[in-house]
Design an enzyme around this catalytic site. Structure first.
Site, PDB file in Angstrom:
ATOM      1  N   TRP A 139       0.908  -1.229  -0.006  1.00  0.00           N
ATOM      2  CA  TRP A 139       0.029  -0.182   0.008  1.00  0.00           C
ATOM      3  C   TRP A 139       0.957   1.352  -0.095  1.00  0.00           C
ATOM      4  O   TRP A 139       1.566   1.509   0.813  1.00  0.00           O
ATOM      5  CB  TRP A 139      -1.012  -0.146   1.153  1.00  0.00           C
ATOM      6  CG  TRP A 139      -1.792  -1.027   1.276  1.00  0.00           C
ATOM      7  CD1 TRP A 139      -3.242  -1.360   0.742  1.00  0.00           C
ATOM      8  CD2 TRP A 139      -1.542  -2.279   2.034  1.00  0.00           C
ATOM      9  NE1 TRP A 139      -3.561  -2.598   0.880  1.00  0.00           N
ATOM     10  CE2 TRP A 139      -2.864  -3.230   1.697  1.00  0.00           C
ATOM     11  CE3 TRP A 139      -0.665  -3.068   2.568  1.00  0.00           C
ATOM     12  CZ2 TRP A 139      -3.050  -4.536   2.043  1.00  0.00           C
ATOM     13  CZ3 TRP A 139      -0.633  -4.262   3.149  1.00  0.00           C
ATOM     14  CH2 TRP A 139      -1.961  -4.944   2.818  1.00  0.00           C
TER      15      TRP A 139
ATOM     16  N   HIS B  59      -7.097   1.682   2.868  1.00  0.00           N
ATOM     17  CA  HIS B  59      -7.873   0.547   2.852  1.00  0.00           C
ATOM     18  C   HIS B  59      -9.098   0.621   3.809  1.00  0.00           C
ATOM     19  O   HIS B  59      -8.767   1.558   4.900  1.00  0.00           O
ATOM     20  CB  HIS B  59      -7.310  -0.897   2.867  1.00  0.00           C
ATOM     21  CG  HIS B  59      -6.648  -1.331   3.741  1.00  0.00           C
ATOM     22  ND1 HIS B  59      -5.912  -2.306   3.885  1.00  0.00           N
ATOM     23  CD2 HIS B  59      -6.204  -0.603   4.674  1.00  0.00           C
ATOM     24  CE1 HIS B  59      -5.007  -2.698   5.037  1.00  0.00           C
ATOM     25  NE2 HIS B  59      -5.304  -1.534   5.628  1.00  0.00           N
TER      26      HIS B  59
ATOM     27  N   ARG C 163      -4.423   5.904  -2.376  1.00  0.00           N
ATOM     28  CA  ARG C 163      -3.180   5.287  -2.755  1.00  0.00           C
ATOM     29  C   ARG C 163      -2.291   6.200  -3.557  1.00  0.00           C
ATOM     30  O   ARG C 163      -2.575   6.547  -4.567  1.00  0.00           O
ATOM     31  CB  ARG C 163      -3.201   3.944  -3.160  1.00  0.00           C
ATOM     32  CG  ARG C 163      -4.191   3.031  -2.296  1.00  0.00           C
ATOM     33  CD  ARG C 163      -4.090   1.664  -2.671  1.00  0.00           C
ATOM     34  NE  ARG C 163      -4.992   0.918  -1.817  1.00  0.00           N
ATOM     35  CZ  ARG C 163      -5.353  -0.361  -1.891  1.00  0.00           C
ATOM     36  NH1 ARG C 163      -4.915  -0.938  -3.166  1.00  0.00           N
ATOM     37  NH2 ARG C 163      -6.091  -0.983  -1.149  1.00  0.00           N
TER      38      ARG C 163
ATOM     39  N   GLN D  62     -13.973   1.320  -1.424  1.00  0.00           N
ATOM     40  CA  GLN D  62     -14.050  -0.079  -1.153  1.00  0.00           C
ATOM     41  C   GLN D  62     -15.287  -0.301  -0.189  1.00  0.00           C
ATOM     42  O   GLN D  62     -15.820   0.512   0.239  1.00  0.00           O
ATOM     43  CB  GLN D  62     -12.771  -0.329  -0.125  1.00  0.00           C
ATOM     44  CG  GLN D  62     -11.573  -0.522  -0.967  1.00  0.00           C
ATOM     45  CD  GLN D  62     -10.360  -1.216  -0.085  1.00  0.00           C
ATOM     46  OE1 GLN D  62     -10.320  -1.165   1.022  1.00  0.00           O
ATOM     47  NE2 GLN D  62      -9.427  -1.690  -0.853  1.00  0.00           N
TER      48      GLN D  62
ATOM     49  N   VAL E 249      -4.956 -11.893   7.237  1.00  0.00           N
ATOM     50  CA  VAL E 249      -5.942 -13.055   7.279  1.00  0.00           C
ATOM     51  C   VAL E 249      -4.992 -14.308   7.215  1.00  0.00           C
ATOM     52  O   VAL E 249      -3.858 -14.238   6.794  1.00  0.00           O
ATOM     53  CB  VAL E 249      -6.806 -12.886   6.032  1.00  0.00           C
ATOM     54  CG1 VAL E 249      -8.169 -11.926   6.301  1.00  0.00           C
ATOM     55  CG2 VAL E 249      -6.235 -12.387   4.752  1.00  0.00           C
TER      56      VAL E 249
ATOM     57  N   ALA F  19     -13.201 -11.995   6.490  1.00  0.00           N
ATOM     58  CA  ALA F  19     -13.114 -10.494   6.220  1.00  0.00           C
ATOM     59  C   ALA F  19     -12.896 -10.431   4.792  1.00  0.00           C
ATOM     60  O   ALA F  19     -12.482 -11.462   4.071  1.00  0.00           O
ATOM     61  CB  ALA F  19     -12.270  -9.933   6.874  1.00  0.00           C
TER      62      ALA F  19
HETATM   63  N1  DAH Z   1      -7.463  -4.325   2.463  1.00  0.00           N
HETATM   64  C1  DAH Z   1      -6.987  -5.134   1.366  1.00  0.00           C
HETATM   65  C2  DAH Z   1      -6.517  -4.114   0.319  1.00  0.00           C
HETATM   66  O1  DAH Z   1      -7.055  -3.095   0.354  1.00  0.00           O
HETATM   67  C3  DAH Z   1      -7.963  -6.073   0.963  1.00  0.00           C
HETATM   68  C4  DAH Z   1      -8.396  -6.991   1.614  1.00  0.00           C
HETATM   69  C5  DAH Z   1      -7.845  -8.375   1.835  1.00  0.00           C
HETATM   70  C6  DAH Z   1      -9.492  -6.909   2.614  1.00  0.00           C
HETATM   71  C7  DAH Z   1      -8.045  -9.322   2.408  1.00  0.00           C
HETATM   72  C8  DAH Z   1      -9.993  -8.024   3.598  1.00  0.00           C
HETATM   73  C9  DAH Z   1      -9.183  -9.092   3.361  1.00  0.00           C
HETATM   74  O2  DAH Z   1     -10.642  -7.662   4.396  1.00  0.00           O
HETATM   75  O3  DAH Z   1      -9.419 -10.039   4.214  1.00  0.00           O
HETATM   76  O4  DAH Z   1      -5.902  -4.475  -0.536  1.00  0.00           O
END
Ligand code: DAH
Length: 354
Positions: free
Chosen positions: A158, A183, A209, A223, A266, A322
């Site tokens: 990020w 995010h 970003r 998002q 995760v 998630a």
């Molecule tokens: N936050 C991540 C992104 O912006 C995307 C994401 C990945 C969200 C895995 C989640 C997850 O909740 O479990 O690239």
């Protein structure tokens, strides 16, 4: 007929023709000066009458005065006619009931707003509560609490807009770095800190970003984050929920693929993609899939047990899934838009299509 009466007749004829051709006040005034003014044509004739002999004087005088009367009356009439014509044309401008109406331009919701609402409608029907969180976020929530420590290479995932100012952090730390959230995942932690399981939330919001843009990447994106924490939640629940969501969004014929991926918060992590809508799936010059055949819509996975434990829940008892999806990516698929940058370029010709 004397020479003078001929002259009077020709003055009358020419003057009446000229008057009929006068189209405005200035032309009429010039006409009046030329014909009836102090050194006007007819005035000249009247002045010369004194030099004629008695008989002729009578005839010419009567004739000249008759024509003078005619021209003065014609002058009044012409002025009145022009005045009426001018009035009539302004009245017509003000109210011409035969003109077609001017179409009223109707407002509309931005395509991203429309798609965000559709996404959330489906998740609400599936039992998720919609909540929101801050766009200006602490480093501690955007990264730290999600198992992305400072100097960890995972931060490279990020590229971040940082603020110059630092603020007081949650642990009393005087110098907590502040950023534009990259995010919506920090809301997983914020919500878990304040609520007990069972948890089912959907979190829409803008993210930022610091990155180079292309057909599938923008520096501002929306998002929708999902979080479900409960007893007995498994990967099957994640898969079932996302598949049902995709079916309701895109219909049954869109293919959905889950493939192994890594996100620090995760375990296991997956990436969710749909088959390319732009090309047959094998065109290396396709801006949407670059020949891979797939467009990635979101990251997802089973919430890392350390994150559950850090909020004070027993990770042996509670598990959760998630996901975080890009609203613009979903909009590309739904609306058939092949360049993500069109959404926020604010060209009304683009926006008016949806
Ligand atoms: N936050 C991540 C992104 O912006 C995307 C994401 C990945 C969200 C895995 C989640 C997850 O909740 O479990 O690239």
């Amino acid at each position: 007929m004397s020479e003078t009466t001929d002259r009077i007749a020709s003055i009358e004829r020419d003057a009446l023709a000229a008057l009929a051709a006068a189209e405005d006040d200035a032309a009429i005034e010039a006409w009046r000066t030329r014909v009836l003014g102090r050194s006007g044509e007819l005035t000249g004739v009247l002045r010369g009458i004194g030099g004629l002999d008695a008989d002729e004087r009578k005839v010419v005088g009567a004739e000249a005065n008759r024509v003078k009367g005619i021209l003065e009356a014609a002058l009044d009439e012409r002025r009145e006619a022009l005045r009426r014509a001018a009035l009539a044309s302004t009245e017509a401008d003000a109210l011409d009931v035969t003109l077609p109406g001017r179409p009223l331009r109707r407002g509309r919701l931005h395509p991203i707003t429309q798609v965000r609402r559709r996404i959330l409608d489906v998740f609400e029907r599936l039992g998720f509560q919609v909540i929101e969180g801050p766009e200006v976020e602490l480093d501690a929530y955007n990264f730290g609490a999600l198992r992305i420590p400072e100097h960890h290479p995972a931060r490279d995932m990020w590229d971040t807009f940082w603020f110059d100012e630092e603020v007081q952090g949650p642990d009393g730390n005087e110098r907590a770095p502040l950023l534009l959230r990259t995010h919506t995942s920090p809301m997983q932690v914020r919500f878990m800190q304040e609520h007990e399981p069972p948890i089912r939330v959907a979190v829409p919001g803008k993210c930022y970003r610091y990155e180079a843009t292309d057909a599938t990447h923008e520096w501002m994106l929306e998002q929708v984050e999902l979080l479900a924490i409960d007893e007995g939640i498994s990967m099957a629940n994640l898969k079932g929920t996302l598949q049902e969501w995709a079916r309701q969004m895109f219909g049954p014929s869109r293919k959905v693929m889950l493939r192994n991926s890594y996100f620090p918060f995760v375990e296991p992590g997956v990436e969710v993609a749909v088959d390319c809508f732009q090309c047959p799936g094998d065109d290396p010059s396709c801006p949407v899939c670059r020949g891979s055949g797939w467009l990635e819509l979101m990251g997802a996975g089973m919430v890392h047990p350390e994150i559950i434990a850090a909020q004070g829940y027993d990770p042996e008892r509670y598990t959760g899934f998630a996901a975080g999806m890009g609203v613009e990516r979903v909009a590309m698929v739904l609306l058939g838009v092949s360049d993500i940058r069109d959404f926020h370029a604010n060209d009304p010709r683009f926006l008016a299509q949806f």
